[in-house]
Structure formats: C-alpha cells, structure tokens
Design an enzyme around this catalytic site. Structure first.
Site, PDB file in Angstrom:
ATOM      1  N   ASP A  59      52.024 -85.926  19.512  1.00  0.00           N
ATOM      2  CA  ASP A  59      51.353 -86.592  18.398  1.00  0.00           C
ATOM      3  C   ASP A  59      51.747 -88.054  18.503  1.00  0.00           C
ATOM      4  OD1 ASP A  59      50.559 -87.736  16.021  1.00  0.00           O
ATOM      5  OD2 ASP A  59      51.331 -86.132  14.741  1.00  0.00           O
ATOM      6  N   TYR A 163      39.136 -99.576  12.151  1.00  0.00           N
ATOM      7  CA  TYR A 163      39.005 -99.113  13.530  1.00  0.00           C
ATOM      8  C   TYR A 163      38.870-100.266  14.525  1.00  0.00           C
ATOM      9  CZ  TYR A 163      37.328 -96.849  17.734  1.00  0.00           C
ATOM     10  OH  TYR A 163      37.186 -96.445  19.033  1.00  0.00           O
ATOM     11  N   LYS A 167      41.643-101.733  17.555  1.00  0.00           N
ATOM     12  CA  LYS A 167      41.371-101.827  18.986  1.00  0.00           C
ATOM     13  C   LYS A 167      41.473-103.275  19.476  1.00  0.00           C
ATOM     14  CE  LYS A 167      40.566 -97.462  19.936  1.00  0.00           C
ATOM     15  NZ  LYS A 167      41.415 -96.690  20.878  1.00  0.00           N
TER      16      LYS A 167
END
Length: 242
Positions: A59, A163, A167
């Site tokens: 994880d 999101y 990135k």
C-alpha cells in the site's frame, strides 16, 4: 533475468504492463494493496503460461506496508532493474479549486506524490545494484502546466485541485531525481494517455493494451536512453511540455 516491481499491478494498465514485461523475460513483482487480488492476478497470468511472476502486498500510502514489501523482495533478489510507480488514485469528485478542502487534496497527494517518493526511496538501494536501473513514474497529461495554460488544448477544461496537481508535483520530483541520478539511472515521467479504465469509468479513448505498451517502451530503454523527460501517448511526438 531482469527484475521489475510494478505498484498497483493487480488490474488495468498495471496488470497489462506486468503481462507484457513477463513476455519480454522479466521476473515481475505485482504490487497490490490487496494481496488476494494480487495473487488472483498472478494466477491469471500463470494460466496464460507466464511463470516468472509473484504478488507482493504494498500500500503505497502506508510506510509500514512499503517497508514490509521491500524486506520481502530483498530476501529473494539482490538487485532490482525496474521500478514502475503506477499506483494512483483519482480522489473524490468534484475537485473544484475554490471548494475542495485540503484534507481531500492531501489524500490524493499521499498516494500519487508522497507514496511514489516513499516507494522509490525504499527500493533505491536495490535499484542501485542493477547494471542498468530504470524508474518510470506513471503520470498524466493533466500534469502539464503549459498545456493547462493553452485554451486550444483538448483537455483545457479538465482542471481540478487534487489529481492534476498531484501529478504535476510528481513530474517535478521526477526531474529532480533524474538529475541527481543522471549518471546511472534512466528516470522518466510517462503518461499512458487517456485510457478506458475503471479509473475514469471507461471514458478514455485508448486501450489498456496500448497504454501498457507505451509504458513498457520507456521501461525497457537502454543505458543511452532519455532521462528526466515527460512522455505522453497523447502528445505529438510523444513529448509533452512541462
């Protein structure tokens, strides 16, 4: 035999990437947050005749899980040739910048940014022992600040607080790490393109097979290959501006 670890490899692009690398002769460790799903993925690939595979529980948002995976793998191999940081989350929607709380943003960053760094640091010693170490950080076209500033870009309206910025941060880390390790490592940010997966409710236009093939292309580059670059399957010439 070359060895590879792929995080988030029990399904979708990660799974297909594992399949393609195994076909190329790599021994692939399929990282999965749920070990049962990872073992099911390995069983499926072995049913196809691919034998050099093993599931490992990891994880990426949990340091104890990362360290346990590092310990388990280090008992089996003395070096790691390839790390593909593929695991990522979209986060809850909507992600409007004016209303999204920082707790929701941190949740995405914990996996997509900090998790990738933690995994990379945990396996860096094994990668250093490879003759030709490669790291692929799976990114997104939504990370490009240049494209996000261009109203003519096809994804110009796809903006959010969580999101895409996670990135973008990952891309920045990729540049810095690639520079520091430039003499021995090949490290790139690679966007497999807008692919139809569970991640986006299958709204993407690209296939999982094509996306994985693009990742594998940059995962298997030689010592004279590029480093510190941002490649995208959706970009003309495969290179996106930062």
């Amino acid at each position: 035999m070359k060895t590879a670890l792929i995080t988030g490899a029990n399904k979708s692009i990660g799974f297909e990437t594992a399949r393609q690398l195994a076909k190329k002769g790599y021994f692939v460790y399929l990282g999965s947050r749920d070990i049962k799903k990872g073992e099911e993925a390995v069983a499926q690939l072995k049913g196809e005749g691919l034998t050099q595979l093993e599931a490992v529980q990891i994880d990426v948002s949990n340091k104890e899980s990362i360290n346990a995976a590092r310990h388990a793998i280090s008992k089996k191999i003395t070096s790691l040739d390839l790390l593909i940081n593929n695991a990522g989350i979209l986060g809850s929607l909507p992600q409007d910048p004016a209303t999204t709380e920082t707790a929701k943003i941190r949740e995405v960053f914990d996996t997509n940014f900090f998790g990738t760094i933690d995994v990379t640091l945990a396996f860096l010693d094994l990668l250093r022992k490879s003759v030709q170490p490669v790291i692929v950080n799976v990114t997104s076209g939504l990370a490009s600040l240049t494209n996000h500033s261009d109203p003519s870009w096809q994804y110009y309206a796809f903006k959010g607080a969580s999101y895409g910025p996670s990135k973008t941060a990952l891309n920045a880390y990729t540049i810095a790490l690639a520079y520091e390790l430039r003499d021995t490592f090949r490290i790139n940010a690679v966007d497999p393109g807008y692919t139809a997966t569970d991640f986006n409710q299958h709204h993407g236009h690209g296939s999982v097979e094509g996306a994985a093939e693009f990742l594998v292309k940059y995962a298997t580059i030689g010592a004279d290959g590029p480093t510190g670059k941002y490649f995208s399957r959706d970009a003309e010439g495969e290179v996106y501006p930062w």
